[in-house]
Design a protein around this motif. Structure first.
Motif, PDB file in Angstrom:
ATOM      1  N   SER A  15       0.712  -1.046  -0.221  1.00  0.00           N
ATOM      2  CA  SER A  15       0.612  -0.162   0.426  1.00  0.00           C
ATOM      3  C   SER A  15       1.231   1.231   0.094  1.00  0.00           C
ATOM      4  N   PHE A  16       0.653   1.905  -0.576  1.00  0.00           N
ATOM      5  CA  PHE A  16       0.995   3.922  -0.483  1.00  0.00           C
ATOM      6  C   PHE A  16      -0.233   4.618   0.907  1.00  0.00           C
ATOM      7  N   GLY A  17       0.657   4.596   1.519  1.00  0.00           N
ATOM      8  CA  GLY A  17      -0.429   5.182   2.514  1.00  0.00           C
ATOM      9  C   GLY A  17      -1.946   4.484   2.875  1.00  0.00           C
ATOM     10  N   SER A  18      -3.278   5.797   2.378  1.00  0.00           N
ATOM     11  CA  SER A  18      -3.738   4.248   3.316  1.00  0.00           C
ATOM     12  C   SER A  18      -4.902   3.518   1.518  1.00  0.00           C
ATOM     13  N   ASN A  19      -4.128   3.992   0.570  1.00  0.00           N
ATOM     14  CA  ASN A  19      -4.162   3.542  -0.331  1.00  0.00           C
ATOM     15  C   ASN A  19      -3.519   1.756  -0.221  1.00  0.00           C
ATOM     16  N   HIS A  20      -4.529   0.753  -0.151  1.00  0.00           N
ATOM     17  CA  HIS A  20      -3.641  -0.522  -0.383  1.00  0.00           C
ATOM     18  C   HIS A  20      -4.474  -1.174  -2.221  1.00  0.00           C
ATOM     19  N   VAL A  21      -3.430  -1.215  -2.746  1.00  0.00           N
ATOM     20  CA  VAL A  21      -2.760  -1.105  -3.515  1.00  0.00           C
ATOM     21  C   VAL A  21      -2.924  -2.881  -3.999  1.00  0.00           C
ATOM     22  N   LEU A  22      -2.110  -3.551  -3.528  1.00  0.00           N
ATOM     23  CA  LEU A  22      -2.130  -4.976  -3.878  1.00  0.00           C
ATOM     24  C   LEU A  22      -2.195  -5.658  -2.416  1.00  0.00           C
ATOM     25  N   GLY A  39      -6.243  -6.301 -16.928  1.00  0.00           N
ATOM     26  CA  GLY A  39      -6.720  -5.794 -15.508  1.00  0.00           C
ATOM     27  C   GLY A  39      -7.128  -4.218 -15.517  1.00  0.00           C
ATOM     28  N   GLY A  40      -8.088  -2.880 -14.925  1.00  0.00           N
ATOM     29  CA  GLY A  40      -7.995  -2.446 -15.827  1.00  0.00           C
ATOM     30  C   GLY A  40      -7.197  -0.883 -15.362  1.00  0.00           C
ATOM     31  N   SER A  41      -7.520   0.163 -15.827  1.00  0.00           N
ATOM     32  CA  SER A  41      -5.825   0.940 -15.080  1.00  0.00           C
ATOM     33  C   SER A  41      -6.136   0.816 -13.668  1.00  0.00           C
ATOM     34  N   GLY A  42      -5.001   1.513 -12.913  1.00  0.00           N
ATOM     35  CA  GLY A  42      -4.865   2.421 -11.219  1.00  0.00           C
ATOM     36  C   GLY A  42      -4.608   0.917 -10.754  1.00  0.00           C
ATOM     37  N   THR A  43      -5.673  -0.932 -11.597  1.00  0.00           N
ATOM     38  CA  THR A  43      -5.593  -1.493 -10.105  1.00  0.00           C
ATOM     39  C   THR A  43      -4.339  -2.512 -10.111  1.00  0.00           C
ATOM     40  N   GLY A  44      -2.893  -1.505 -10.332  1.00  0.00           N
ATOM     41  CA  GLY A  44      -1.850  -2.139  -9.330  1.00  0.00           C
ATOM     42  C   GLY A  44      -1.010  -3.351 -10.256  1.00  0.00           C
ATOM     43  N   LYS A  45      -1.148  -3.356 -11.687  1.00  0.00           N
ATOM     44  CA  LYS A  45      -0.643  -3.884 -12.494  1.00  0.00           C
ATOM     45  C   LYS A  45       0.865  -3.786 -12.184  1.00  0.00           C
ATOM     46  N   SER A  46       1.076  -2.558 -12.652  1.00  0.00           N
ATOM     47  CA  SER A  46       2.693  -1.766 -12.621  1.00  0.00           C
ATOM     48  C   SER A  46       3.471  -1.954 -11.247  1.00  0.00           C
ATOM     49  N   VAL A  47       2.654  -1.822 -10.313  1.00  0.00           N
ATOM     50  CA  VAL A  47       3.095  -1.642  -8.976  1.00  0.00           C
ATOM     51  C   VAL A  47       3.478  -3.373  -8.417  1.00  0.00           C
ATOM     52  N   MET A  48       3.280  -4.397  -9.382  1.00  0.00           N
ATOM     53  CA  MET A  48       3.264  -5.670  -8.962  1.00  0.00           C
ATOM     54  C   MET A  48       4.361  -6.184  -9.653  1.00  0.00           C
ATOM     55  N   PHE A  89       9.617  -0.871 -19.177  1.00  0.00           N
ATOM     56  CA  PHE A  89       8.941  -0.463 -18.467  1.00  0.00           C
ATOM     57  C   PHE A  89       7.780   0.572 -19.871  1.00  0.00           C
ATOM     58  N   GLN A  90       6.307   0.623 -18.362  1.00  0.00           N
ATOM     59  CA  GLN A  90       5.554   1.492 -19.696  1.00  0.00           C
ATOM     60  C   GLN A  90       5.615   2.624 -20.042  1.00  0.00           C
ATOM     61  N   TYR A  91       6.459   3.112 -19.518  1.00  0.00           N
ATOM     62  CA  TYR A  91       6.893   4.581 -20.701  1.00  0.00           C
ATOM     63  C   TYR A  91       8.327   4.752 -20.719  1.00  0.00           C
ATOM     64  N   ASP A 168       5.449  -4.324 -19.977  1.00  0.00           N
ATOM     65  CA  ASP A 168       4.491  -3.717 -19.058  1.00  0.00           C
ATOM     66  C   ASP A 168       4.103  -2.621 -20.284  1.00  0.00           C
ATOM     67  N   GLU A 169       2.938  -3.152 -20.929  1.00  0.00           N
ATOM     68  CA  GLU A 169       2.088  -2.256 -22.014  1.00  0.00           C
ATOM     69  C   GLU A 169       2.612  -2.306 -22.289  1.00  0.00           C
ATOM     70  N   PRO A 170       3.092  -3.728 -23.954  1.00  0.00           N
ATOM     71  CA  PRO A 170       4.118  -3.343 -25.399  1.00  0.00           C
ATOM     72  C   PRO A 170       3.750  -2.901 -25.961  1.00  0.00           C
ATOM     73  N   SER A 201      -0.959  -6.441 -19.978  1.00  0.00           N
ATOM     74  CA  SER A 201      -2.185  -5.717 -21.363  1.00  0.00           C
ATOM     75  C   SER A 201      -2.547  -5.533 -21.251  1.00  0.00           C
ATOM     76  N   HIS A 202      -3.851  -4.434 -22.043  1.00  0.00           N
ATOM     77  CA  HIS A 202      -4.867  -3.300 -21.909  1.00  0.00           C
ATOM     78  C   HIS A 202      -6.148  -4.402 -23.447  1.00  0.00           C
ATOM     79  N   ASP A 203      -5.228  -5.146 -24.238  1.00  0.00           N
ATOM     80  CA  ASP A 203      -5.849  -5.553 -25.198  1.00  0.00           C
ATOM     81  C   ASP A 203      -5.827  -6.793 -25.619  1.00  0.00           C
TER      82      ASP A 203
HETATM   83  N1  ATP Z   1       5.421   5.411  -6.277  1.00  0.00           N
HETATM   84  C1  ATP Z   1       4.029   5.645  -6.181  1.00  0.00           C
HETATM   85  N2  ATP Z   1       3.916   6.345  -4.559  1.00  0.00           N
HETATM   86  C2  ATP Z   1       2.158   6.323  -4.116  1.00  0.00           C
HETATM   87  N3  ATP Z   1       1.092   5.985  -5.448  1.00  0.00           N
HETATM   88  C3  ATP Z   1       1.432   5.569  -6.553  1.00  0.00           C
HETATM   89  C4  ATP Z   1       3.059   4.334  -7.133  1.00  0.00           C
HETATM   90  N4  ATP Z   1       3.537   3.844  -7.672  1.00  0.00           N
HETATM   91  C5  ATP Z   1       1.968   3.509  -8.209  1.00  0.00           C
HETATM   92  N5  ATP Z   1       0.647   4.095  -6.769  1.00  0.00           N
HETATM   93  C6  ATP Z   1      -0.535   3.927  -6.668  1.00  0.00           C
HETATM   94  O1  ATP Z   1      -0.783   2.421  -7.511  1.00  0.00           O
HETATM   95  C7  ATP Z   1      -2.418   2.401  -8.064  1.00  0.00           C
HETATM   96  C8  ATP Z   1      -2.055   0.892  -8.640  1.00  0.00           C
HETATM   97  O2  ATP Z   1      -0.796   1.690  -9.617  1.00  0.00           O
HETATM   98  P1  ATP Z   1      -0.296   1.288 -11.042  1.00  0.00           P
HETATM   99  O3  ATP Z   1       0.865   1.933 -11.795  1.00  0.00           O
HETATM  100  O4  ATP Z   1       0.163   0.159 -10.604  1.00  0.00           O
HETATM  101  O5  ATP Z   1      -1.624   0.556 -11.993  1.00  0.00           O
HETATM  102  P2  ATP Z   1      -1.474   0.490 -13.108  1.00  0.00           P
HETATM  103  O6  ATP Z   1      -2.199  -1.411 -13.312  1.00  0.00           O
HETATM  104  O7  ATP Z   1      -0.185  -0.345 -14.263  1.00  0.00           O
HETATM  105  O8  ATP Z   1      -2.896   1.580 -14.279  1.00  0.00           O
HETATM  106  P3  ATP Z   1      -2.403   1.470 -16.050  1.00  0.00           P
HETATM  107  O9  ATP Z   1      -2.894   0.454 -16.530  1.00  0.00           O
HETATM  108  O10 ATP Z   1      -2.879   2.305 -15.940  1.00  0.00           O
HETATM  109  O11 ATP Z   1      -0.869   1.240 -16.177  1.00  0.00           O
HETATM  110  C9  ATP Z   1      -2.410   4.213  -8.271  1.00  0.00           C
HETATM  111  O12 ATP Z   1      -3.554   4.441  -7.261  1.00  0.00           O
HETATM  112  C10 ATP Z   1      -0.829   4.494  -8.641  1.00  0.00           C
HETATM  113  O13 ATP Z   1      -2.197   5.973  -7.650  1.00  0.00           O
END
Ligand code: ATP
Ligand code: MG
Lengths: 258, 258
Positions: A15-22, A39-48, A89-91, A168-170, A201-203
C-alpha cells in the motif's frame, strides 16, 4: 526443481499510505510460460511488476524467483537475480544521456562485461527485430516518438536474452501492424528462447495472441486465471465484463452515471 | 491554540530529525560506494569536465573581481593607520584561506549542484533509476560516485586557479590605481604567505566539492512528483549546499586554525 514455478507470489500486500494497491495477491508463472495480466487502469499491475523486481518492497507476503525468496534480500544478492531478467517499462524509461544503441547494449556492457563493439552489433540486431533500422542507433532517445521509444525499451529488455522478461503494456501506442510484430516477437521469446514472460496488456486481441494463460487483476488481487483459450468462455462475470468492455457488471467504476 | 502550536513544533522537529537521518544514510551509502567496484571511468571523466573544466570561467571571473575589490577595500582600511604595505599580504591570505574556496563553492553549487539535482531528479521521476537497477547496475556507483569524486577532486584545482587569478586581480588594481610598486607588491605577497594558508583553503574546497555534489545527488535521488518535484529538488540542492558550505566553513576554519 523442474516443476516449481519460475516466479511465485504468495499473499503479497503493498500500500501507499491509505491506498491499498495489492491485497493478498498470489500468482505463479511457470517455467517457459507466457502469462498475460489484464486489468483496469490503476489496479496495481505496474506496482506488481515493481514488487517482483524489488523496486518496491511489499509490506507482506513472499515472492520466489527460481525458488529463492527475494523479498528483503540485500541489494547485492538482488542484483544477481536481476541479471537473468529483462524489463520493459510502461513509459520506456530510456536513458536520455545515452544514444539509442547504448541503451539497448547497456545490460550487455554493464552487467555482462561485453566489449562495446560486440555489444553494439547485438544492439543493432535487436533494434532490427523491433523494426528500427541501424540509422536509429546513434540518435538520442529524446528525439524519438513514444512508440519508437517503447520499441527501443523492448529491444533493451530482450538484449541479454534473459530467462525472465516483464513487459509493461508493450503494444500500447503502436499501430496495429507494429503491434502484431511485437506480439510475435514476445511469442518468440517464450517459444524459441524458452523465456518465462509476464506481460501486462489492455489489448484483449494481443493478450490472446501472446498468452498461454491470462490472469485478471481487480482491486489488487487475481479474480480469474486460466488458459488463454478459455477467456471467452470463462463464465466469470468480471472476465466477461472486461472482455466485452461493458460498463455494466461487477467491476466498480468511479464514474458518475447519468 | 497553544497545543496546536506545540504540536506544530513537535512535527517540525520530527520531520527535521527524519531528514537528518535520511541524509546521513545517503551520505554513508555514497561514501561506501566510492570504494567499491565497478568504477565507471568514462562517466568520471565526463563529470570532471562538467564539474571542473566548465566551471573555470565562473570561478575565474569571481576570483578576479574579488581580488580587485579586496585590494581596494583593504587599502582603504590599512591607510587609516599607515599600514598600506600590508595590502598584498592581506589580499593573498583573504583569498587563499577564505574567499576563493567559499565563493567558488557557492558558484559551483549554483552551476553544478543545480544541474546534478535536475538531471538525477528527472531520471528518478521518469523511472530511469529503476531501469538502472533492473539492468543490474547500482545507481549509487553509476550516478553518485562519479559526480561526488569529481567534486572532491576538481574543486581544489578550481580554487588553486582562483587563488592565482584573484591575486593577479589585486595586483592589477594595486599597481594600476593605488600606486603600488609592482616588484614590492609581488615580493610582499609571497614573503608572508605560508603553505598552510593555501593548503587549508584547498582542504575546504574539497569538502565543499563533496557537499555540493552530494546535495545535488541527494535531492535528485529523492525527488518525487514530476516536473514540479524536480524543480523543488533543484532549489533544495542549491539552498542546502549554500547553508552547509557557510556553516561547515566556520567549523573547518576553527579546525584548520593551526
Ligand atoms: N510510487 C507511488 N507512490 C504512490 N502511489 C503509487 C505509486 N505507484 C503507484 N501508485 C498507486 O498505485 C495504484 C496502482 O498503480 P499502477 O501504476 O500499478 O496501475 P496500473 O494497473 O499499472 O495502471 P495502468 O494500466 O494505468 O498502467 C494507483 O492508485 C497509483 O496511484
Ligand atoms: Mg501500469
Amino acid at each position: 526443481m523442474a516443476d516449481s514455478p519460475k516466479i511465485s507470489l504468495k499473499n503479497v500486500c503493498k500500500s501507499f499510505g491509505s491506498n491499498h494497491v495489492l491485497k493478498d495477491l498470489s500468482l505463479d508463472i511457470e517455467d517457459g510460460e507466457s502469462l498475460v495480466v489484464i486489468g483496469g487502469s490503476g489496479t496495481g499491475k505496474s506496482v506488481m511488476l515493481k514488487c517482483i523486481l524489488g523496486l518496491l518492497e511489499p509490506e507482506q507476503g513472499e515472492i520466489f524467483i527460481d525458488g529463492q525468496q527475494v523479498v528483503g534480500l540485500p541489494k547485492s544478492e538482488r542484483e544477481k537475480s536481476l541479471r537473468k531478467t529483462g524489463m520493459l517499462f510502461q513509459y520506456a524509461a530510456l536513458f536520455d544521456s545515452l544514444p539509442v544503441w547504448e541503451n539497448v547494449a547497456f545490460g550487455l556492457i554493464q552487467a555482462h562485461g561485453m566489449n562495446r563493439k560486440d555489444a553494439k552489433d547485438i544492439a543493432i540486431e535487436k533494434l532490427s527485430l523491433v523494426g528500427l533500422g541501424s540509422d536509429m542507433a546513434s540518435k538520442s532517445p529524446a528525439s524519438l516518438s513514444m512508440g519508437m521509444q517503447k520499441r527501443v525499451g523492448l529491444a533493451r529488455a530482450i538484449a541479454t536474452n534473459p530467462e525472465i522478461i516483464f513487459f509493461d503494456e508493450p503494444t500500447t501506442g503502436l499501430d496495429p501492424i507494429m503491434g502484431d510484430v511485437i506480439d510475435n516477437l514476445i511469442r518468440d521469446c517464450t517459444r524459441e528462447l524458452g523465456a518465462s514472460t509476464l506481460t501486462i496488456s489492455h489489448d484483449m486481441e494481443s493478450a490472446q495472441k501472446i498468452a498461454d494463460r491470462i490472469a485478471l487483476l481487480y482491486k489488487g488481487s487475481v479474480v480469474w486465471i486460466g488458459p488463454a483459450s478459455e477467456i471467452e468462455t470463462s463464465g466469470n462475470a468480471y472476465v466477461e465484463q472486461f472482455v466485452k468492455g461493458d460498463v455494466n457488471g461487477p467491476i466498480e467504476l468511479d464514474i458518475l452515471k447519468p | 491554540m497553544e497545543w496546536n502550536f506545540l504540536a506544530a513544533i513537535g512535527r517540525i522537529t520530527l520531520r527535521f530529525m527524519q531528514a537528518v537521518g535520511h541524509l546521513s544514510l545517503f551520505t554513508l551509502e555514497s561514501v561506501k560506494n566510492l570504494f567499491l567496484p565497478p568504477f565507471y571511468m568514462r562517466l568520471f571523466l565526463r563529470q570532471l569536465m562538467n564539474v571542473g573544466y566548465y566551471s573555470l570561467p565562473v570561478v575565474g571571473m569571481t576570483a578576479l573581481f574579488t581580488g580587485m575589490v579586496l585590494a581596494l577595500q583593504i587599502y582603504v582600511g590599512s591607510s587609516r593607520f599607515n599600514a598600506e604595505s600590508a595590502v598584498p599580504t592581506i589580499v593573498v591570505i583573504g583569498l587563499t584561506r577564505e574567499l576563493a574556496p567559499v565563493l567558488s563553492g557557492l558558484m559551483v553549487a549554483g552551476r553544478v549542484g543545480a544541474a546534478i539535482a535536475a538531471e538525477i531528479g528527472t531520471m528518478r521521476v521518469t523511472e530511469q533509476i529503476d531501469a538502472l537497477v533492473t539492468l543490474s547496475t547500482n545507481p549509487f556507483r553509476y550516478l553518485v560516485t562519479p559526480r561526488v569524486l569529481a567534486g572532491i577532486i576538481t574543486l581544489p584545482l578550481l580554487v588553486l586557479v582562483g587563488d592565482i587569478i584573484g591575486v593577479a586581480g589585486g595586483y592589477l588594481v594595486a599597481t594600476e590605481t593605488l600606486g603600488f610598486n609592482a616588484g614590492s607588491y609581488i615580493k610582499n605577497t609571497f614573503d608572508f604567505l605560508e603553505s598552510r594558508d593555501v593548503i587549508s583553503g584547498l582542504i575546504k574546497a574539497s569538502v565543499f566539492g563533496f557537499i555540493v555534489t552530494l546535495m545535488g545527488c541527494y535531492h535528485g535521488f529523492n525527488s518525487t512528483g514530476g516536473a514540479q518535484g524536480v524543480g523543488r529538488a533543484t532549489t533544495n540542492a542549491v539552498v542546502s549546499s549554500f547553508i552547509l558550505i557557510l556553516v561547515s566553513d566556520y567549523f573547518l576554519t576553527v579546525m584548520l586554525l593551526d
